[in-house]
Enzyme design. Structure first.
Site, PDB file in Angstrom:
ATOM      1  N   VAL B  19       0.863  -1.188   0.000  1.00  0.00           N
ATOM      2  CA  VAL B  19       0.000   0.000   0.000  1.00  0.00           C
ATOM      3  C   VAL B  19       0.900   1.239   0.000  1.00  0.00           C
ATOM      4  O   VAL B  19       2.122   1.121   0.091  1.00  0.00           O
ATOM      5  CB  VAL B  19      -0.923   0.022   1.242  1.00  0.00           C
ATOM      6  CG1 VAL B  19      -1.887  -1.154   1.208  1.00  0.00           C
ATOM      7  CG2 VAL B  19      -0.115  -0.003   2.535  1.00  0.00           C
ATOM      8  N   CYS B  20       0.287   2.421  -0.082  1.00  0.00           N
ATOM      9  CA  CYS B  20       1.051   3.673  -0.068  1.00  0.00           C
ATOM     10  C   CYS B  20       1.887   3.734   1.207  1.00  0.00           C
ATOM     11  O   CYS B  20       1.420   3.289   2.251  1.00  0.00           O
ATOM     12  CB  CYS B  20       0.118   4.879  -0.068  1.00  0.00           C
ATOM     13  SG  CYS B  20      -0.809   5.090  -1.587  1.00  0.00           S
ATOM     14  N   PRO B  21       3.052   4.295   1.195  1.00  0.00           N
ATOM     15  CA  PRO B  21       3.714   4.930   0.054  1.00  0.00           C
ATOM     16  C   PRO B  21       4.701   4.009  -0.652  1.00  0.00           C
ATOM     17  O   PRO B  21       5.456   4.457  -1.479  1.00  0.00           O
ATOM     18  CB  PRO B  21       4.480   6.075   0.731  1.00  0.00           C
ATOM     19  CG  PRO B  21       4.911   5.473   2.047  1.00  0.00           C
ATOM     20  CD  PRO B  21       3.799   4.524   2.450  1.00  0.00           C
TER      21      PRO B  21
END
Lengths: 489, 83
Positions: B19-21
């Site tokens: 997932v981000c980042p």
């Protein structure tokens, strides 16, 4: 090229097939929420109060998912990859929210109360900022990503919830860490004996320190007394528009200008002069229309939310949903003041603390002897907790939007992501309690209402995000080096 | 995360599951390590990272030459800007 076109064709036809089953699920979610609204209203008209929270939560979820609106990336992506998309989106949303709610405030219909400001706001923002980079999403971002089927985001929500519920009622040895002046001040407040304000770290922090800090809004700082001038000039123009414009100039100069001028040079267009820079500034604002549209819709919805909640309070002659609960014969979980958490606007973290706090309470924990749950917010059954209806519907709204755009996907977590979710979520939970809110309640809402403490929390988040990104830079560099050991670049 | 050299001038980065980042950070670092004109085949499944990667490439000047999407998995080819 033919092969590529064929690949894209296959992808498109697959997605079309998925879209039909997604539509069914989307209709099912909307149908369930509609049915819930109608059925509960049939039982008692007071439930319309909860339904109002529910449908605004649903709209927030749709907007957040549509614009991939994550406050975490607003700060993080500037430092990590130099992308200002979300920073712009949030500034737009705050200006719009501020403008709509300025009218609500000027006409005496606001549900907002400014928070005390001080160094605690900055420290809280800093802790929250580090946490939101580690988790990969802010408090509201985790909710909408949970609606996309993301298990890591669900773990973040759980971590924020549990850490808050524990932190709010922690006592014992932590009392030793409380400055004596805080203890004295907390005891001197004369709170009900059942709260025992002289025991518990957070209680003494709140009653002995935070409550002693000043509270102000930009309209008050400027000494504006006319309600419309105070709201539109003081709180919106001076409190939001000017600082936001200046901050975006900084973002443009540091992160956007260079790339923009390089593109213009490639097209053999002029690269100097005020006009060129103004065009570049506008190009940055409009770089992601999707984010800008989401920001616009969020801002308007958040302002209307306040107006509707105030209207319902006036209609039923109450100032808090706890009074309606009493009239319905539900007294379990009410605070010592007879209230429950009922912010009257968009908020995220307290209801998360409450549902875990309620579970702890049912398991035998004595957690109603503190200010947070016992005096202010109560621990109502989550089924009748107004803000819980908002958060659950927010997840539903995001799920509907994700389903309709074929972006819903059950996605598990990994050991590494779970670790960041737990560590970062805990920091976000602690930061939220210290700052009296998260990226929404302590930053977005407060800045949009001209509350000075909002920018202080935001400043802390900015620095915290920088530290979080520096850490992840080191972490990813280390992992890349391991991967690259097998070949030369 | 898997980063490998497929052939001379062609690299593959798989950040599915992240997932981000992480996807945007790994993409940035991979591109930084490659030479101008080389190609990166990027696979990720975190939709919101796509927005950031796209904006990052536009800002730096790297060219996204191909975008394919299949069942929530994104396969992009990015050519690093010539030095």
């Amino acid at each position: 090229m033919e092969a590529v076109a064929k690949m894209e064709g296959v992808a498109a036809s697959n997605q079309e097939g998925v879209a039909k089953s997604n539509q069914v699920w989307a209709y099912a979610i909307v149908g369930f929420l509609t049915l819930l609204t109608m059925a509960t209203y049939a039982v008692n008209e007071y439930y319309i109060y909860l339904a109002a929270y529910l449908w605004f939560g649903f709209v927030y979820g749709m907007c957040l998912q549509y614009g991939r609106f994550c406050f975490s990336s607003a700060f993080r992506d500037l430092f990590a990859v130099g992308v200002p998309r979300m920073a712009v989106g949030i500034m737009i949303a705050m200006v719009l929210f501020g403008s709509v709610s300025a009218f609500v405030t000027a006409t005496g219909n606001s549900t907002f109360h400014a928070a005390p400001y001080g160094i605690h706001s900055v420290i809280a923002g800093f802790i929250f900022g580090v946490g939101m980079v580690l988790t990969g999403g802010c408090a509201s971002g985790s909710l909408y990503k949970a609606g996309e089927g993301n298990a890591t985001a669900m773990l973040v929500i759980l971590s924020i919830s549990v850490s808050q519920a524990i932190f709010a009622s922690v006592g014992g040895w932590t009392n030793q860490l409380v400055p004596y002046a805080w203890h004295q001040s907390a005891v001197a407040k004369g709170l009900p004996a059942s709260i025992n304000a002289g025991d518990g770290w957070v209680d003494q922090y709140l009653a002995g320190h935070v409550w002693d800090q000043p509270v102000t809004r930009f309209s008050k700082v400027l000494g504006l007394s006319n309600p419309f001038a105070a709201s539109f000039v003081g709180d919106v123009l001076v409190g939001i528009v000017l600082p936001a414009a200046v901050l975006l100039i900084g973002v443009y100069l540091i992160w956007y200008r260079k790339g923009y001028m390089r593109r213009r040079a490639g097209e053999r267009l002029p690269t100097a002069g005020l006009g060129v820079n103004l065009t570049g500034y506008w190009s940055m604002i409009m770089a992601s229309k999707r984010t800008a549209i989401a920001g616009l819709a969020l801002g308007i919805a958040a302002g209307l939310h306040m107006y509707v909640m105030k209207g319902l309070m006036l209609k039923f002659g109450v100032s808090n949903f706890g009074q309606l609960m009493k009239e319905m014969g539900i007294t379990s979980g009410l605070s010592a003041k007879g209230t429950v958490f009922d912010p009257g606007y968009w908020y995220v973290t307290t209801q998360e603390a409450q549902w875990v706090g309620w579970v702890f309470n049912k398991l035998g924990a004595e957690n109603m002897d503190n200010i947070y749950f016992g005096l202010e917010n109560g621990l109502p059954n989550p089924l009748i907790n107004p803000a819980d209806w908002m958060s659950l519907a927010l997840i539903g709204g995001a799920a509907v939007m994700a389903l309709l755009s074929n972006e819903f996907k059950w996605k598990g977590t990994t050991r590494e992501l779970a670790m960041w979710a737990i560590v970062g979520g805990t920091l976000m939970g602690i930061g939220s309690r210290l700052g009296l809110g998260c990226n929404v309640g302590a930053f977005f809402v407060r800045v949009s209402q001209g509350d000075v403490s909002g920018w202080m929390f935001g400043g802390g988040m900015f620095v915290g995000a920088y530290v979080g990104v520096r850490f992840f830079n080191w972490w990813t560099e280390r992992k890349m080096a391991k991967e690259m050991a097998g070949f030369d670049l | 995360m898997k980063f490998e050299k497929k052939t001379e001038g062609l690299y593959a980065l798989d950040v599915c599951g992240y997932v981000c980042p992480h996807p945007q950070l790994y993409t940035k670092k991979a591109l930084e390590k490659m030479k101008g004109g080389e190609l990166l085949e990027l696979v990720f499944d975190n939709a919101s990272s796509g927005e950031s990667i796209s904006a990052m490439c536009e800002s730096i000047g790297n060219e996204v030459v191909e975008k394919n999407t299949n069942s929530g998995k994104y396969t992009w080819k990015i050519r690093k800007i010539a030095a």
